[in-house]
Design an enzyme around this catalytic site. Structure first.
Site, PDB file in Angstrom:
ATOM      1  N   ALA A  16       0.855  -1.190   0.000  1.00 24.52           N
ATOM      2  CA  ALA A  16       0.000   0.000   0.000  1.00 24.52           C
ATOM      3  C   ALA A  16       0.885   1.230   0.000  1.00 24.52           C
ATOM      4  O   ALA A  16       2.114   1.142   0.070  1.00 24.52           O
ATOM      5  CB  ALA A  16      -0.915  -0.006   1.223  1.00 24.52           C
TER       6      ALA A  16
ATOM      7  N   LEU B 169       3.461   9.128   4.018  1.00 23.13           N
ATOM      8  CA  LEU B 169       4.902   9.324   3.973  1.00 23.13           C
ATOM      9  C   LEU B 169       5.635   8.341   3.074  1.00 23.13           C
ATOM     10  O   LEU B 169       6.821   8.507   2.837  1.00 23.13           O
ATOM     11  CB  LEU B 169       5.492   9.221   5.386  1.00 23.13           C
ATOM     12  CG  LEU B 169       5.357  10.452   6.262  1.00 23.13           C
ATOM     13  CD1 LEU B 169       6.027  10.209   7.596  1.00 23.13           C
ATOM     14  CD2 LEU B 169       5.971  11.658   5.591  1.00 23.13           C
TER      15      LEU B 169
ATOM     16  N   LYS C 163       8.837   0.262   4.979  1.00 22.26           N
ATOM     17  CA  LYS C 163       8.155   1.486   4.577  1.00 22.26           C
ATOM     18  C   LYS C 163       9.195   2.486   4.097  1.00 22.26           C
ATOM     19  O   LYS C 163      10.120   2.857   4.819  1.00 22.26           O
ATOM     20  CB  LYS C 163       7.362   2.078   5.740  1.00 22.26           C
ATOM     21  CG  LYS C 163       6.693   3.396   5.410  1.00 22.26           C
ATOM     22  CD  LYS C 163       5.933   3.908   6.619  1.00 22.26           C
ATOM     23  CE  LYS C 163       5.418   5.308   6.331  1.00 22.26           C
ATOM     24  NZ  LYS C 163       6.512   6.279   6.168  1.00 22.26           N
TER      25      LYS C 163
ATOM     26  N   ASP D 147      -0.943  11.486  13.258  1.00 26.92           N
ATOM     27  CA  ASP D 147      -1.749  11.176  12.065  1.00 26.92           C
ATOM     28  C   ASP D 147      -2.674   9.995  12.313  1.00 26.92           C
ATOM     29  O   ASP D 147      -2.754   9.074  11.501  1.00 26.92           O
ATOM     30  CB  ASP D 147      -0.826  10.888  10.872  1.00 26.92           C
ATOM     31  CG  ASP D 147      -1.585  10.903   9.542  1.00 26.92           C
ATOM     32  OD1 ASP D 147      -2.648  11.549   9.476  1.00 26.92           O
ATOM     33  OD2 ASP D 147      -1.122  10.253   8.591  1.00 26.92           O
TER      34      ASP D 147
END
Length: 681
Positions: free
Chosen positions: A73, A77, A100, A205
């Site tokens: 996904a 960021l 990530k 967030d």
């Protein structure tokens, strides 16, 4: 758990609607003149380079350890990749991990965020937060520059956003998640945020996309926006519609309050159709009149309103405080739905000191403001207050002695000041109590100031509206506390809002049968509205373990008796009789109630009735003395004028035998003689 390999995207791409310049935030990579937008390029506004293409491909090996399987996904960021940790095996198989990276490796703010993550995120260890294992680097295939990647545990499952989008009704249309489920989600994730806050970290967030539901557990993921409190150098990331107002973030910066703001917004998005939450309602909530759920669940609406207040000082002070109020709201909603009480000790209030509005000689007792003020729960003493130890030593003494001890003590603290307010109220010095109450300017926003202002305002009918306003503010601050709702209900009843009072009395009573005042209040309002059946049903719910059970049953008996004979039915008299016979009363109280029952029955018989409450002509011929075995009886007497008179005479004489005052005793004998049926010699 879902097979991780099946979660990999076959054709990873960032939708055009989510492509923005990493520097100025303007849309980039959009379709134009029928041509698809470019995945890589330069912003036409400021010339900043952008790239939304995954930098890692299946088969890439990172740090000679993490083998990339593909992209899972993309987030605010960076891209998220699934990889196999070839150095660690779990139960005979390779460990799945997630890497990530950054959407735009040329973005200095994003690179700075990655460096920050490497410093402290590996130390975060909480069961509801994704575990950061490592931090790896790999050359960018285009520039050759090293790019940082966070290595974290793989969490299978679906995000709360996916669960909400796929929740369908019987007709296949999307419907919001059940409110109970949403509240449970909030209660589970708030301790994780509290864990971060206790370590000086802010999540920044929080949104449904960043919470995964897997194996009956929630986990916070995507820690890319996490930052230290007081950090005014790192780039700030958030999501429109969820993040706190921009002027707040730009002015005072992110805080615990802004984190909790995002939780409140997320709960709202999950629980009702929040159309326009990032545009029209970006800084507000829709009115309850426009959202049936908010209209039906007042406590939940107030919780959302406090969590998302535009004034940070009026939000919840901590994740623990918000979780406590969420739990209270959940208890209230569940109990209102299934009728099962869910009492719990409050972290804010004592139990109610005594029940108010308990009837003594009638079906209802008129409500008194001072009585309510003396009965409502009190705020618990903060154990961290300098005066906490001393105040524990003065409890239980008489009001005058307590006041003297407090005035003689050389301790200055908020708890000491509030205890002085209460002591002066208890000795009847209302003016002194008001003079002692500190102001918001002196101590800041503290709901206890409103609570004590409400107690003082109850003592004068002229200030009852002010009492309601004060308690309403407490309800705003503590939407999960039954004590706050009870106070608003009582003040509402005093100021002429029976419907609002009944609604809150019922919510309090459903969740906790320890608040007996709520039961008597609800029955009182129902009786005033002519709903005797509903009032008796509430009286019957007062448990026999309660010290007020007998009072409730006596009130239920009298609820039959204080109405016009023409509105009575035979069933009313029979029920009153059955209730009285079931009660274990002392002889004097029993005979006194029996007199009331017999007098009502006599009026009913003389008036005449068809058994449904409607009057009929009194029979001309006397009722035969002989009765069948199936004839109805009231306290052992047949429902005939003669038999009821005999019963009434007997009760008057029994009362006379118990009466010590000679004059009163003779009066009771005279009454007995006056009601005795006429006999024929």
């Amino acid at each position: 758990m879902r097979d991780p390999a099946t979660a990999v995207q076959s054709d990873p791409a960032v939708p055009e609607s989510q492509r923005y310049c990493p520097k100025c935030g303007e849309p980039v990579g959009r379709s134009r003149n029928g041509q698809p937008g470019r995945v890589e390029g330069f912003c036409p506004r400021d010339g900043a380079r952008y790239s939304f293409r995954p930098k890692l491909r299946p088969g890439d090996l990172i740090d000679d350890r993490y083998e990339i399987l593909g992209a899972l996904a993309h987030g605010g960021l960076g891209w998220i990749y699934l990889a196999r940790d070839r150095n660690i095996s779990e139960a005979g198989s390779d460990r799945w991990v997630v890497l990530k990276g950054l959407i735009n490796t040329g973005d200095p703010d994003a690179m700075a965020a990655a460096v920050t993550e490497r410093r402290f995120l590996v130390e975060v260890d909480h069961p509801n937060i994704v575990k950061i294992h490592d931090f790896a680097q790999h050359p960018d295939p285009d520039t050759g520059e090293n790019v940082g990647y966070i290595v974290m545990e793989y969490v299978g499952g679906r995000s709360l956003r996916d669960l909400a989008l796929n929740n369908r009704g019987p007709d296949g249309s999307r419907i919001p998640l059940p409110l109970e489920q949403v509240l449970a989600y909030g209660i589970e994730v708030l301790p994780a945020l509290g864990y971060l806050h206790d370590r000086g970290l802010l999540f920044c967030d929080f949104k449904p996309d960043n919470v995964i539901h897997a194996e009956e557990q929630l986990k916070l993921i995507d820690l890319g926006a996490v930052r230290r409190m007081g950090d005014d150098m790192s780039a700030l990331y958030g999501t429109p519609g969820y993040q706190a107002p921009e002027d707040e973030l730009a002015g005072i910066g992110p805080s615990i309050g802004s984190d909790l703001y995002t939780v409140g917004r997320s709960l709202a998005v999950l629980s009702f159709d929040f159309t326009g939450f990032s545009t029209r309602y970006a800084r507000s909530l829709p009115a309850p009149a426009d959202v049936p759920l908010l209209a039906a669940q007042e406590s939940y609406y107030r919780l959302l309103r406090r969590a998302t207040n535009t004034d940070p000082d009026r939000r919840f002070a901590s994740a623990g405080e918000m979780a406590e109020q969420l739990t209270g709201v959940l208890r209230e909603i569940l109990s209102a739905r299934d009728g099962i009480p869910r009492p719990a000790a409050s972290g804010q209030f004592t139990p109610e000191r005594r029940a108010f509005g308990v009837p003594a000689d009638a079906a209802v007792a008129p409500l008194s403001g001072p009585e309510v003020a003396a009965a409502l729960p009190l705020p618990l003493v903060d154990p961290a207050d300098p005066a906490a130890g001393f105040l524990a030593t003065v409890s239980g003494t008489d009001p005058a002695s307590t006041l003297a001890a407090l005035e003689a003590a050389q301790i200055t603290s908020l708890e000491m000041t509030l205890r002085l307010v209460r002591a002066r109220l208890e000795v009847g010095d209302l003016a002194g109590a008001w003079a002692s109450l500190p102001s918001v300017e002196q101590v800041g926003n503290d709901w206890r100031l409103d609570w004590y202002a409400g107690l003082l305002s109850l003592c004068d009918p002229a200030t009852w509206p002010a009492a309601r306003d004060a308690f309403d503010k407490v309800y705003d601050a503590l939407p999960g506390e039954p004590a706050a709702q009870l106070a608003v209900a009582a003040a509402g009843e005093l100021t002429g809002d029976p419907a609002g009072a009944a609604r809150l009395y019922e919510r309090v009573w459903r969740v906790d049968h320890g608040f007996v005042s709520a039961a008597f209040g609800l029955a009182r309002v129902r009786l005033a509205a002519g709903d005797r059946v509903g009032a008796r049903a509430i009286y019957d719910e007062v448990p026999d373990s309660s010290s007020h059970h007998v009072a409730a049953q006596i009130a239920a008996v009298r609820a039959h008796l204080d109405q016009e004979p023409a509105t009575l039915a035979e069933a009313d008299l029979l029920d009153a009789s059955t209730r009285l016979e079931r009660l274990r009363l002392d002889k004097q109280r029993r005979e006194s109630l029996a007199v009331e029952v017999f007098r009502t029955a006599l009026s009913w018989v003389i008036t005449g009735s068809n058994g449904t409450g409607g009057p009929v002509p009194v029979p001309v011929r006397p009722v035969p003395a002989q009765r069948t075995a199936t004839a109805r009886r009231v306290l052992g007497q047949l429902l005939s004028e003669r038999d009821i008179r005999l019963g009434l005479e007997r009760s008057y004489r029994a009362m006379a035998s118990l009466e010590p005052d000679r004059t009163a005793r003779h009066a009771l004998v005279d009454l007995a003689n006056s009601v005795r049926p006429r006999t024929v010699v």
